[in-house]
Scaffold this active site. Structure first.
Site, PDB file in Angstrom:
ATOM      1  N   ASP A  70       0.811   3.561   2.402  1.00 24.26           N
ATOM      2  CA  ASP A  70       0.647   4.127   3.739  1.00 24.26           C
ATOM      3  C   ASP A  70      -0.567   5.066   3.667  1.00 24.26           C
ATOM      4  OD1 ASP A  70       1.693   3.932   6.373  1.00 24.26           O
ATOM      5  OD2 ASP A  70       2.461   5.971   6.218  1.00 24.26           O
ATOM      6  N   ASP A 105       0.851  -1.193   0.000  1.00 28.37           N
ATOM      7  CA  ASP A 105       0.000   0.000   0.000  1.00 28.37           C
ATOM      8  C   ASP A 105       0.886   1.242   0.000  1.00 28.37           C
ATOM      9  OD1 ASP A 105       0.364   1.018   2.972  1.00 28.37           O
ATOM     10  OD2 ASP A 105       0.106  -1.149   3.063  1.00 28.37           O
TER      11      ASP A 105
END
Length: 290
Positions: free
Chosen positions: A211, A209
């Site tokens: 973050d 991802d």
């Protein structure tokens, strides 16, 4: 020369290594308590391998409750000579999207609730950590990723947070201002303990991802992360097997001299050393205690 035994610590989504010859799970006892799980022994491409799922099969350990000392001690007792960690992480750079494998070369430790050393009162030692990963292992990982056509980046700083919560937006922007590449919850104190155990270590950060800093990906959710974890897990197994193929033949010592780092690390005078602590160090520091 020492025979190579390649240790693999599997992060989120990596709970087994398929394709090993003569696979056998064995429980290893350590003086530091129980490791995360039994260890999987086997061979691949003629290389002896030992695998440990960092969170345990079924993912039962949090980043904080992992017994990092027991995990590294168990690897040492199992005869491991080189250690590769695969770890899920978030990206702090636009050019490292989910699915990228980052072969990390530096760490920042922001954890605060973990036992970080095998040494202590009665037997004090200070190992160098300026260069925390073995360049020979890292280079082999880069070559393996290229061979398997896995999107990857060579080098980058991994910042390790305590967790288990994901970052606040302010924290995410702070870590980006420090030029960190990825963020995770498990590389520390694992890398430090591997150095104390004189084990050459390298880490692959598997990006799941962005973050929470990215304007188009503002929230990190478990379901989104798990989706990418499953995709990354298949590539993790590929890179592990490909790197094993590159580590066949005669094992050469780490160019950093990691295998003998304790020679100049111990501070405590022999007559002042705690026998009980020394007994617990029989695997980690057995080479210098004999």
């Amino acid at each position: 020369m020492t025979k190579r035994v390649l240790g693999i610590i599997g992060g989120s989504g990596v709970y087994n290594i398929d394709g090993l010859e003569n696979p056998t799970w064995k429980k290893i006892e350590t003086p530091w308590g129980d490791p995360s799980d039994a260890l999987l022994f086997g061979t691949y491409a003629g290389v002896d391998m030992v695998f440990l799922p960092r969170h345990g099969r079924g993912h039962v350990q949090t980043p904080t409750t992992i017994n990092y000392r027991a995990n590294i001690d168990a690897m040492k007792r199992a005869g491991v000579t080189d250690l590769i960690s695969v770890s899920a992480c978030g990206s702090l750079k636009e050019e490292l999207p989910p699915g990228t494998f980052v072969i990390v070369d530096q760490f920042i430790d922001r954890t605060f609730a973990r036992e970080k050393s095998f040494f202590g009162p009665g037997f004090v030692a200070h190992v160098p950590m300026a260069h925390p990963v073995c360049p020979a292992l890292s280079n082999a990982l880069v070559e393996a990723a290229a061979q398997e056509n896995i999107r990857h980046a060579k080098g980058g700083t991994y910042i390790c947070m305590e967790g288990p919560q994901f970052s606040t937006l302010a924290e995410s922007h702070l870590y980006r201002s420090w030029n960190c590449a990825v963020i995770g919850m498990t590389a520390m104190p694992e890398a430090k303990l591997a150095r104390e155990a004189e084990l050459p270590y390298a880490l692959v950060g598997m990006v799941t991802d962005y973050d929470c800093w990215h304007p188009d990906h503002e929230h990190v959710t478990v379901d989104a992360v798990i989706k990418v974890i499953h995709e990354n897990a298949a590539n993790a197994r590929k890179i592990v097997c490909a790197v094993a193929e590159r580590l066949t033949g005669t094992r050469k010592p780490s160019p950093l001299g990691i295998e003998t780092v304790l020679d100049v690390a111990v501070m405590t005078a022999p007559e002042k050393r705690d026998p009980a602590l020394m007994a617990k160090l029989d695997a980690v520091a057995g080479r210098i205690l004999k």
